[in-house]
Write a protein that holds these residues in place. Structure first.
Motif, PDB file in Angstrom:
ATOM      1  N   ILE A 141       0.864  -1.186   0.000  1.00  0.00           N
ATOM      2  CA  ILE A 141       0.000   0.000   0.000  1.00  0.00           C
ATOM      3  C   ILE A 141       0.897   1.231   0.000  1.00  0.00           C
ATOM      4  CG2 ILE A 141      -1.715   1.331   1.288  1.00  0.00           C
ATOM      5  CD1 ILE A 141      -2.677  -1.300   2.512  1.00  0.00           C
ATOM      6  N   THR A 142       0.669   2.123  -0.937  1.00  0.00           N
ATOM      7  CA  THR A 142       1.450   3.353  -1.013  1.00  0.00           C
ATOM      8  C   THR A 142       0.567   4.551  -0.683  1.00  0.00           C
ATOM      9  OG1 THR A 142       2.921   2.431  -2.712  1.00  0.00           O
ATOM     10  CG2 THR A 142       2.861   4.825  -2.489  1.00  0.00           C
ATOM     11  N   VAL A 143       1.043   5.394   0.219  1.00  0.00           N
ATOM     12  CA  VAL A 143       0.344   6.631   0.563  1.00  0.00           C
ATOM     13  C   VAL A 143       1.126   7.781  -0.069  1.00  0.00           C
ATOM     14  CG1 VAL A 143      -0.545   8.101   2.412  1.00  0.00           C
ATOM     15  CG2 VAL A 143      -0.431   5.606   2.748  1.00  0.00           C
ATOM     16  N   LEU A 154       4.581   7.098 -11.559  1.00  0.00           N
ATOM     17  CA  LEU A 154       4.040   5.874 -12.145  1.00  0.00           C
ATOM     18  C   LEU A 154       4.717   4.609 -11.614  1.00  0.00           C
ATOM     19  CD1 LEU A 154       2.067   4.559 -14.096  1.00  0.00           C
ATOM     20  CD2 LEU A 154       3.724   4.947 -15.940  1.00  0.00           C
ATOM     21  N   PRO A 155       6.051   4.571 -11.442  1.00  0.00           N
ATOM     22  CA  PRO A 155       6.662   3.353 -10.880  1.00  0.00           C
ATOM     23  C   PRO A 155       6.125   3.009  -9.488  1.00  0.00           C
ATOM     24  CG  PRO A 155       8.331   4.711 -11.921  1.00  0.00           C
ATOM     25  CD  PRO A 155       7.075   5.535 -11.891  1.00  0.00           C
ATOM     26  N   LYS A 156       5.815   4.021  -8.678  1.00  0.00           N
ATOM     27  CA  LYS A 156       5.242   3.764  -7.360  1.00  0.00           C
ATOM     28  C   LYS A 156       3.868   3.110  -7.478  1.00  0.00           C
ATOM     29  CE  LYS A 156       8.389   5.562  -4.589  1.00  0.00           C
ATOM     30  NZ  LYS A 156       9.138   4.719  -3.610  1.00  0.00           N
ATOM     31  N   VAL A 157       3.075   3.612  -8.416  1.00  0.00           N
ATOM     32  CA  VAL A 157       1.747   3.049  -8.631  1.00  0.00           C
ATOM     33  C   VAL A 157       1.850   1.635  -9.192  1.00  0.00           C
ATOM     34  CG1 VAL A 157      -0.435   3.332  -9.874  1.00  0.00           C
ATOM     35  CG2 VAL A 157       0.735   5.334  -8.920  1.00  0.00           C
ATOM     36  N   MET A 158       2.776   1.426 -10.124  1.00  0.00           N
ATOM     37  CA  MET A 158       2.965   0.101 -10.725  1.00  0.00           C
ATOM     38  C   MET A 158       3.345  -0.941  -9.685  1.00  0.00           C
ATOM     39  SD  MET A 158       2.565  -0.033 -14.125  1.00  0.00           S
ATOM     40  CE  MET A 158       3.645  -1.381 -14.638  1.00  0.00           C
ATOM     41  N   ALA A 159       4.070  -0.518  -8.652  1.00  0.00           N
ATOM     42  CA  ALA A 159       4.551  -1.448  -7.628  1.00  0.00           C
ATOM     43  C   ALA A 159       3.539  -1.657  -6.502  1.00  0.00           C
ATOM     44  CB  ALA A 159       5.862  -0.939  -7.039  1.00  0.00           C
ATOM     45  N   SER A 160       2.377  -1.034  -6.598  1.00  0.00           N
ATOM     46  CA  SER A 160       1.413  -1.047  -5.498  1.00  0.00           C
ATOM     47  C   SER A 160       0.167  -1.841  -5.845  1.00  0.00           C
ATOM     48  CB  SER A 160       0.999   0.389  -5.139  1.00  0.00           C
ATOM     49  OG  SER A 160       2.128   1.184  -4.835  1.00  0.00           O
ATOM     50  N   ASP A 161      -0.440  -2.429  -4.809  1.00  0.00           N
ATOM     51  CA  ASP A 161      -1.772  -3.024  -4.941  1.00  0.00           C
ATOM     52  C   ASP A 161      -2.855  -1.989  -4.671  1.00  0.00           C
ATOM     53  OD1 ASP A 161      -0.940  -5.850  -5.260  1.00  0.00           O
ATOM     54  OD2 ASP A 161      -0.195  -5.585  -3.219  1.00  0.00           O
ATOM     55  N   VAL A 187      -6.376   8.944 -10.686  1.00  0.00           N
ATOM     56  CA  VAL A 187      -7.018   8.078 -11.675  1.00  0.00           C
ATOM     57  C   VAL A 187      -6.207   8.030 -12.963  1.00  0.00           C
ATOM     58  CG1 VAL A 187      -8.520   9.896 -12.629  1.00  0.00           C
ATOM     59  CG2 VAL A 187      -9.223   7.491 -12.750  1.00  0.00           C
ATOM     60  N   ASP A 188      -5.525   9.134 -13.309  1.00  0.00           N
ATOM     61  CA  ASP A 188      -4.683   9.136 -14.513  1.00  0.00           C
ATOM     62  C   ASP A 188      -3.515   8.169 -14.358  1.00  0.00           C
ATOM     63  OD1 ASP A 188      -6.258  11.202 -15.657  1.00  0.00           O
ATOM     64  OD2 ASP A 188      -5.120  12.702 -14.534  1.00  0.00           O
ATOM     65  N   LEU A 189      -2.901   8.164 -13.176  1.00  0.00           N
ATOM     66  CA  LEU A 189      -1.779   7.260 -12.937  1.00  0.00           C
ATOM     67  C   LEU A 189      -2.235   5.803 -12.896  1.00  0.00           C
ATOM     68  CD1 LEU A 189       0.255   9.234 -10.230  1.00  0.00           C
ATOM     69  CD2 LEU A 189       0.908   8.798 -12.607  1.00  0.00           C
ATOM     70  N   ILE A 190      -3.392   5.547 -12.293  1.00  0.00           N
ATOM     71  CA  ILE A 190      -3.915   4.179 -12.245  1.00  0.00           C
ATOM     72  C   ILE A 190      -4.223   3.682 -13.655  1.00  0.00           C
ATOM     73  CG2 ILE A 190      -5.897   2.783 -11.532  1.00  0.00           C
ATOM     74  CD1 ILE A 190      -5.919   4.331  -8.912  1.00  0.00           C
ATOM     75  N   ASN A 191      -4.824   4.541 -14.461  1.00  0.00           N
ATOM     76  CA  ASN A 191      -5.124   4.153 -15.844  1.00  0.00           C
ATOM     77  C   ASN A 191      -3.849   3.904 -16.637  1.00  0.00           C
ATOM     78  OD1 ASN A 191      -7.874   4.349 -15.395  1.00  0.00           O
ATOM     79  ND2 ASN A 191      -8.034   6.437 -16.192  1.00  0.00           N
ATOM     80  N   ALA A 192      -2.829   4.739 -16.433  1.00  0.00           N
ATOM     81  CA  ALA A 192      -1.556   4.541 -17.129  1.00  0.00           C
ATOM     82  C   ALA A 192      -0.908   3.236 -16.700  1.00  0.00           C
ATOM     83  CB  ALA A 192      -0.623   5.719 -16.846  1.00  0.00           C
ATOM     84  N   ALA A 193      -0.997   2.922 -15.412  1.00  0.00           N
ATOM     85  CA  ALA A 193      -0.431   1.672 -14.909  1.00  0.00           C
ATOM     86  C   ALA A 193      -1.130   0.464 -15.528  1.00  0.00           C
ATOM     87  CB  ALA A 193      -0.532   1.626 -13.385  1.00  0.00           C
ATOM     88  N   SER A 198      -1.974  -3.305 -11.983  1.00  0.00           N
ATOM     89  CA  SER A 198      -3.341  -3.400 -11.478  1.00  0.00           C
ATOM     90  C   SER A 198      -3.369  -2.937 -10.031  1.00  0.00           C
ATOM     91  CB  SER A 198      -3.857  -4.841 -11.580  1.00  0.00           C
ATOM     92  OG  SER A 198      -5.150  -4.951 -11.021  1.00  0.00           O
ATOM     93  N   CYS A 199      -4.060  -1.841  -9.778  1.00  0.00           N
ATOM     94  CA  CYS A 199      -4.224  -1.387  -8.401  1.00  0.00           C
ATOM     95  C   CYS A 199      -5.487  -0.552  -8.305  1.00  0.00           C
ATOM     96  CB  CYS A 199      -3.009  -0.602  -7.910  1.00  0.00           C
ATOM     97  SG  CYS A 199      -2.921   1.105  -8.500  1.00  0.00           S
ATOM     98  N   SER A 200      -5.941  -0.368  -7.090  1.00  0.00           N
ATOM     99  CA  SER A 200      -7.080   0.500  -6.820  1.00  0.00           C
ATOM    100  C   SER A 200      -6.626   1.535  -5.810  1.00  0.00           C
ATOM    101  CB  SER A 200      -8.265  -0.314  -6.293  1.00  0.00           C
ATOM    102  OG  SER A 200      -7.878  -1.097  -5.172  1.00  0.00           O
ATOM    103  N   GLY A 201      -7.533   2.397  -5.368  1.00  0.00           N
ATOM    104  CA  GLY A 201      -7.085   3.418  -4.440  1.00  0.00           C
ATOM    105  C   GLY A 201      -8.197   4.258  -3.876  1.00  0.00           C
ATOM    106  N   MET A 202      -7.791   5.253  -3.089  1.00  0.00           N
ATOM    107  CA  MET A 202      -8.712   6.204  -2.472  1.00  0.00           C
ATOM    108  C   MET A 202      -8.002   7.544  -2.376  1.00  0.00           C
ATOM    109  SD  MET A 202     -11.810   6.428  -1.289  1.00  0.00           S
ATOM    110  CE  MET A 202     -12.238   4.713  -0.917  1.00  0.00           C
TER     111      MET A 202
END
Length: 226
Positions: free
Chosen positions: A10-12, A56-63, A104-110, A116-120
């Motif tokens: 989980i990345t904050v 983006l690498p942080k998002v790619m590495a996160s669930d 949402v832009d980073l999640i879509n790019a990932a 594959s990740c979700s978030g809040m």
């Protein structure tokens, strides 16, 4: 929402520029959380600066990714705290991040790159994020809201099943009371209130999510308000 046992990372992302008044709300949250609490290795807190493709690498590495940022254009008074899913503001002008990109832009790019990740998202309505001169600090309304903003993030981590302690090693005890944060504005510009309690969230993390703990989007759809 997947429980912690299924979330390996989980990345904050605490987003913002410390030198632009209320744009420093995200970094202020980072400072408080890192100095006051000890989190398990599965949780990474990042003083992210601006929301750009460099993250983006942080998002790619996160669930799962939590973004904390100053926001504007909500119509709410400065210091109002919001919690919303990344997709809730996609295509909206009602609530704009102060930065060039949204989570949402980073999640879509990932996802385009096989991730594959979700978030809040958690945000606080800014009062002044464009000072005439470089200024470190927050306006009074945003500073006063930091406690609620931090508590909202902590409550969500608890909801995900994350267990953590205070920095001195003493156990974190969720608050018994409930506080209110706003959900993403509906298309007509209104804001519905989303009640959260870390104590209630802890029960949700041990079982399937109850019907009365729907996301803001689900509530809006159920009420045909969005």
């Amino acid at each position: 929402m997947r429980p912690m046992k299924e979330l390996s990372h989980i990345t904050v992302l605490c987003v913002g520029n410390r030198l632009m008044l209320d744009d420093g709300a995200g970094p202020a949250v980072f400072d408080h959380l890192t100095s006051s609490y000890a989190f398990p290795p599965e949780v990474e807190l990042v003083d992210a600066g601006c929301m750009t493709m460099a993250l983006l690498p942080k998002v790619m590495a996160s669930d799962y990714v939590i973004a904390v940022d100053a926001i504007d254009g909500t119509g709410a008074k400065p210091g109002t705290v919001f919690r919303f899913a990344p997709e809730d503001i996609a295509g909206h002008d009602v609530m704009q991040s102060l930065h060039d990109m949204r989570l949402v832009d980073l999640i879509n790019a990932a996802e385009l790159m096989g991730g594959s990740c979700s978030g809040m998202c958690f945000g606080v309505q800014a009062e002044n994020m464009s000072p005439a001169v470089v200024t470190e600090g927050l306006t009074p309304a945003v500073f006063d809201a930091l406690g609620l903003l931090c508590d909202a993030v902590l409550a969500h981590l608890w909801e995900l099943g994350v267990r953590f302690s205070h920095a001195d090693g003493t156990a974190f005890v969720p608050p018994m009371g409930a506080s209110k944060v706003c959900g993403a504005p509906c298309s007509d510009g209104r804001s519905d209130e989303l009640e959260f309690s870390a104590t209630l969230a802890s029960r949700a993390s041990d079982a399937a999510q109850d019907d009365d703990e729907m996301s803001f989007t689900e509530r809006c759809n159920a009420d045909e308000q969005c």
